[in-house]
Scaffold this motif. Structure first.
Motif, PDB file in Angstrom:
ATOM      1  N   PRO A   3      31.519   9.981 -43.445  1.00  0.00           N
ATOM      2  CA  PRO A   3      30.099  10.060 -43.088  1.00  0.00           C
ATOM      3  C   PRO A   3      29.835   9.852 -41.602  1.00  0.00           C
ATOM      4  CG  PRO A   3      30.372   8.780 -45.088  1.00  0.00           C
ATOM      5  CD  PRO A   3      31.751   9.028 -44.552  1.00  0.00           C
ATOM      6  N   ILE A   4      30.723   9.131 -40.913  1.00  0.00           N
ATOM      7  CA  ILE A   4      30.519   8.865 -39.481  1.00  0.00           C
ATOM      8  C   ILE A   4      31.273   9.854 -38.597  1.00  0.00           C
ATOM      9  CG2 ILE A   4      30.107   6.404 -39.796  1.00  0.00           C
ATOM     10  CD1 ILE A   4      33.090   6.012 -38.972  1.00  0.00           C
ATOM     11  N   GLY A   5      31.971  10.839 -39.199  1.00  0.00           N
ATOM     12  CA  GLY A   5      32.716  11.806 -38.400  1.00  0.00           C
ATOM     13  C   GLY A   5      34.046  12.148 -39.032  1.00  0.00           C
ATOM     14  N   GLY A   6      34.990  12.577 -38.203  1.00  0.00           N
ATOM     15  CA  GLY A   6      36.304  12.961 -38.705  1.00  0.00           C
ATOM     16  C   GLY A   6      37.388  12.038 -38.200  1.00  0.00           C
ATOM     17  N   LEU A   7      38.516  12.025 -38.913  1.00  0.00           N
ATOM     18  CA  LEU A   7      39.655  11.195 -38.532  1.00  0.00           C
ATOM     19  C   LEU A   7      40.925  12.006 -38.709  1.00  0.00           C
ATOM     20  CD1 LEU A   7      40.904   8.423 -37.781  1.00  0.00           C
ATOM     21  CD2 LEU A   7      40.957   7.904 -40.228  1.00  0.00           C
ATOM     22  N   ALA A   8      41.622  12.283 -37.600  1.00  0.00           N
ATOM     23  CA  ALA A   8      42.902  12.988 -37.644  1.00  0.00           C
ATOM     24  C   ALA A   8      44.016  11.952 -37.660  1.00  0.00           C
ATOM     25  CB  ALA A   8      43.045  13.914 -36.441  1.00  0.00           C
ATOM     26  N   LEU A   9      44.910  12.049 -38.643  1.00  0.00           N
ATOM     27  CA  LEU A   9      46.008  11.104 -38.781  1.00  0.00           C
ATOM     28  C   LEU A   9      47.288  11.734 -38.246  1.00  0.00           C
ATOM     29  CD1 LEU A   9      47.073   8.393 -39.826  1.00  0.00           C
ATOM     30  CD2 LEU A   9      47.427   9.469 -42.045  1.00  0.00           C
ATOM     31  N   LEU A  10      47.801  11.195 -37.136  1.00  0.00           N
ATOM     32  CA  LEU A  10      49.025  11.698 -36.518  1.00  0.00           C
ATOM     33  C   LEU A  10      50.218  10.884 -36.990  1.00  0.00           C
ATOM     34  CD1 LEU A  10      46.763  12.818 -34.577  1.00  0.00           C
ATOM     35  CD2 LEU A  10      48.436  12.602 -32.744  1.00  0.00           C
ATOM     36  N   GLU A  11      51.346  11.572 -37.256  1.00  0.00           N
ATOM     37  CA  GLU A  11      52.565  10.865 -37.612  1.00  0.00           C
ATOM     38  C   GLU A  11      53.194  10.233 -36.380  1.00  0.00           C
ATOM     39  OE1 GLU A  11      55.245  13.310 -39.770  1.00  0.00           O
ATOM     40  OE2 GLU A  11      53.886  13.622 -41.449  1.00  0.00           O
ATOM     41  N   ASP A  12      53.004  10.850 -35.225  1.00  0.00           N
ATOM     42  CA  ASP A  12      53.512  10.318 -33.972  1.00  0.00           C
ATOM     43  C   ASP A  12      52.327  10.082 -33.040  1.00  0.00           C
ATOM     44  OD1 ASP A  12      56.370  10.968 -34.684  1.00  0.00           O
ATOM     45  OD2 ASP A  12      55.529  12.981 -34.624  1.00  0.00           O
ATOM     46  N   LEU A  13      52.428   9.038 -32.218  1.00  0.00           N
ATOM     47  CA  LEU A  13      51.360   8.735 -31.278  1.00  0.00           C
ATOM     48  C   LEU A  13      51.765   9.177 -29.878  1.00  0.00           C
ATOM     49  CD1 LEU A  13      50.367   5.140 -32.447  1.00  0.00           C
ATOM     50  CD2 LEU A  13      49.232   7.293 -32.983  1.00  0.00           C
ATOM     51  N   PRO A  14      50.844   9.779 -29.136  1.00  0.00           N
ATOM     52  CA  PRO A  14      51.174  10.157 -27.758  1.00  0.00           C
ATOM     53  C   PRO A  14      51.330   8.910 -26.900  1.00  0.00           C
ATOM     54  CG  PRO A  14      48.843  10.511 -28.177  1.00  0.00           C
ATOM     55  CD  PRO A  14      49.462  10.129 -29.483  1.00  0.00           C
ATOM     56  N   ARG A  15      52.396   8.844 -26.125  1.00  0.00           N
ATOM     57  CA  ARG A  15      52.602   7.697 -25.255  1.00  0.00           C
ATOM     58  C   ARG A  15      52.515   8.062 -23.773  1.00  0.00           C
ATOM     59  NH1 ARG A  15      54.042   2.823 -27.405  1.00  0.00           N
ATOM     60  NH2 ARG A  15      52.975   2.680 -29.400  1.00  0.00           N
ATOM     61  N   GLU A  16      52.574   9.330 -23.451  1.00  0.00           N
ATOM     62  CA  GLU A  16      52.364   9.731 -22.072  1.00  0.00           C
ATOM     63  C   GLU A  16      50.859   9.809 -21.822  1.00  0.00           C
ATOM     64  OE1 GLU A  16      54.399  13.179 -20.727  1.00  0.00           O
ATOM     65  OE2 GLU A  16      56.249  12.676 -21.787  1.00  0.00           O
ATOM     66  N   PRO A  17      50.355   9.132 -20.785  1.00  0.00           N
ATOM     67  CA  PRO A  17      48.907   9.137 -20.526  1.00  0.00           C
ATOM     68  C   PRO A  17      48.318  10.544 -20.437  1.00  0.00           C
ATOM     69  CG  PRO A  17      49.989   7.478 -19.174  1.00  0.00           C
ATOM     70  CD  PRO A  17      51.080   8.243 -19.861  1.00  0.00           C
ATOM     71  N   ARG A  18      49.040  11.454 -19.799  1.00  0.00           N
ATOM     72  CA  ARG A  18      48.524  12.816 -19.641  1.00  0.00           C
ATOM     73  C   ARG A  18      48.322  13.477 -20.996  1.00  0.00           C
ATOM     74  NH1 ARG A  18      51.117  17.733 -19.349  1.00  0.00           N
ATOM     75  NH2 ARG A  18      53.104  16.626 -19.503  1.00  0.00           N
ATOM     76  N   GLN A  19      49.254  13.281 -21.917  1.00  0.00           N
ATOM     77  CA  GLN A  19      49.136  13.867 -23.248  1.00  0.00           C
ATOM     78  C   GLN A  19      47.933  13.298 -23.996  1.00  0.00           C
ATOM     79  OE1 GLN A  19      52.777  13.362 -25.420  1.00  0.00           O
ATOM     80  NE2 GLN A  19      53.933  14.797 -24.142  1.00  0.00           N
ATOM     81  N   GLU A  20      47.789  11.982 -23.953  1.00  0.00           N
ATOM     82  CA  GLU A  20      46.684  11.361 -24.688  1.00  0.00           C
ATOM     83  C   GLU A  20      45.335  11.803 -24.121  1.00  0.00           C
ATOM     84  OE1 GLU A  20      45.319   7.135 -26.639  1.00  0.00           O
ATOM     85  OE2 GLU A  20      46.757   7.081 -24.991  1.00  0.00           O
ATOM     86  N   ILE A  21      45.249  11.956 -22.801  1.00  0.00           N
ATOM     87  CA  ILE A  21      43.997  12.405 -22.187  1.00  0.00           C
ATOM     88  C   ILE A  21      43.660  13.818 -22.636  1.00  0.00           C
ATOM     89  CG2 ILE A  21      42.934  13.068 -19.992  1.00  0.00           C
ATOM     90  CD1 ILE A  21      44.364  10.655 -18.740  1.00  0.00           C
ATOM     91  N   HIS A  22      44.660  14.706 -22.627  1.00  0.00           N
ATOM     92  CA  HIS A  22      44.410  16.091 -23.035  1.00  0.00           C
ATOM     93  C   HIS A  22      44.008  16.173 -24.503  1.00  0.00           C
ATOM     94  CE1 HIS A  22      47.065  17.802 -19.562  1.00  0.00           C
ATOM     95  NE2 HIS A  22      45.930  17.307 -19.144  1.00  0.00           N
ATOM     96  N   ILE A  23      44.690  15.398 -25.362  1.00  0.00           N
ATOM     97  CA  ILE A  23      44.369  15.403 -26.791  1.00  0.00           C
ATOM     98  C   ILE A  23      42.960  14.867 -27.014  1.00  0.00           C
ATOM     99  CG2 ILE A  23      44.956  14.363 -29.019  1.00  0.00           C
ATOM    100  CD1 ILE A  23      47.908  14.400 -28.076  1.00  0.00           C
TER     101      ILE A  23
END
Length: 366
Positions: free
Chosen positions: A80-100
């Motif tokens: 009800p408050i939006g969507g939630l994407a569940l990733l098996e792996d988490l981005p650890r490079e700052p550039r990747q997390e910013i782009h995602i």
């Protein structure tokens, strides 16, 4: 996620709908119907469904960029408050997390641009009048996408803007500490929402503030746990006293070993190499078929993963859960040196969640 209905798969990503979303649909339909009749209720229902299609596109944009970076996305759940994407792996490079993180709001801004152009051609009088009503679908969708994009850019972790903040901080300090600071900023914004809602006597800001506050706390715990799991290696938690089977053993041999070792799943070893896995489920299915006289080789599963003793707890857990396995043989120079089961990994994770990364690190030094 519990209480979520699976709608299907999209590009290998499971799409789920939380049952509370259905309750929200029913509630809004009832309120709109009581206020303006059943036609008004249907239009409001259609608007809400279309808005959540836009939310789904927002999450798919996150997922698309994640996959481009080699990260696996398990599911998207609509709440009800939006969507939630569940990733098996988490981005650890700052550039990747910013782009995602920025991909989601970018998708909403592209939709808003397209809808704005269409709106200015079809209904120019309503193009710049903020509205959210089933009576003005096109204008409402334009303002909804613009609002979703801007709202998610707030540096209130775990919103997308907060994830950008966490990524920026993680380039300057430890990942867990960066998460804690981003969580603190997110909780500050959450309290502003709650106080603003109370002062204005509006319900939704209070609800949003409480959800953001709770989600920030949850994400902090996940980040601390993930960090701890990446500092613990399988050789520290694997079982070194275990039973194995040979391909030529009978199922009766397997049952005897299960009874004497209280072990449910067995690696199958031939000439020092793991060639398969016999699980409790496979054993029970075999008994319901041809019975005791079958060989282990006939019923063992060749669909298994292996790990190295130097792999992290996080890597081992991902291997087990990604393919729905219950046993992971641990090797060193192709030789079986231990096993980890889903049960003993979950026990380790439970211990870590209670102790935390810093305390685990101090215990390992002693």
């Amino acid at each position: 996620m519990r209480w979520a209905l699976r709608l299907g798969n999209l590009y290998g990503i499971a799409i789920r709908l939380h049952v509370t979303f259905l309750l929200l649909l029913a509630f809004l339909f009832l309120m709109a119907t009581l206020a303006g009749g059943w036609r008004s209720g249907l239009r409001s229902l259609l608007l809400l469904v279309l808005v959540f299609v836009c939310v789904l596109l927002h999450e798919l944009a996150h997922s698309y960029v994640s996959v481009r970076y080699g990260l696996r996305v398990r599911s998207i759940t609509l709440l009800p408050i939006g969507g939630l994407a569940l990733l098996e792996d988490l981005p650890r490079e700052p550039r990747q997390e910013i782009h995602i993180a920025l991909a989601g709001p970018a998708a909403n801004f592209v939709l808003a641009l397209w809808l704005g152009v269409l709106l200015s051609l079809v209904e120019p009088a309503r193009a710049f009048l903020p509205v959210l009503s089933g009576e003005a679908l096109l204008a409402s969708l334009f303002w909804s996408n613009l609002s979703i994009g801007l709202f998610n850019l707030l540096p209130a972790y775990p919103l997308d803007g907060g994830r950008v903040l966490r990524a920026w901080l993680s380039g300057r300090m430890d990942y867990v500490e960066a998460t804690r600071r981003a969580v603190g900023v997110g909780q500050f914004f959450a309290l502003l929402f709650v106080l603003g809602g109370l002062l204005l006597r509006e319900t939704w800001p209070v609800v949003i503030g409480l959800v953001v506050f709770w989600a920030a706390l949850t994400e902090e715990k996940v980040a601390v746990l993930q960090s701890a799991m990446e500092r613990i290696y399988l050789e520290e938690v694997m079982l070194t006293e275990f039973q194995s089977l040979a391909p030529g053993d009978s199922l009766f041999d397997a049952v005897e070993r299960a009874l004497h070792s209280l072990q449910d799943d067995f690696p199958v070893v031939s000439e020092g190499r793991v060639v398969g896995v016999l699980t409790r489920g496979g054993l029970l299915r075999a008994f319901s078929g041809q019975g005791w006289n079958q060989s282990v080789q006939a019923v063992m599963s060749s669909r298994f993963e292996t790990a190295q003793r130097g792999d992290t707890l996080a890597a081992g857990f991902n291997k087990l859960t990604a393919r729905g396995l219950s046993l992971l043989p641990v090797l060193e120079n192709e030789r079986l040196v231990g096993i980890v089961t889903l049960q003993n990994l979950l026990q380790s994770i439970t211990f870590l969640s209670r102790k935390g990364a810093a305390e685990i690190e101090s215990l390992r030094r002693e």
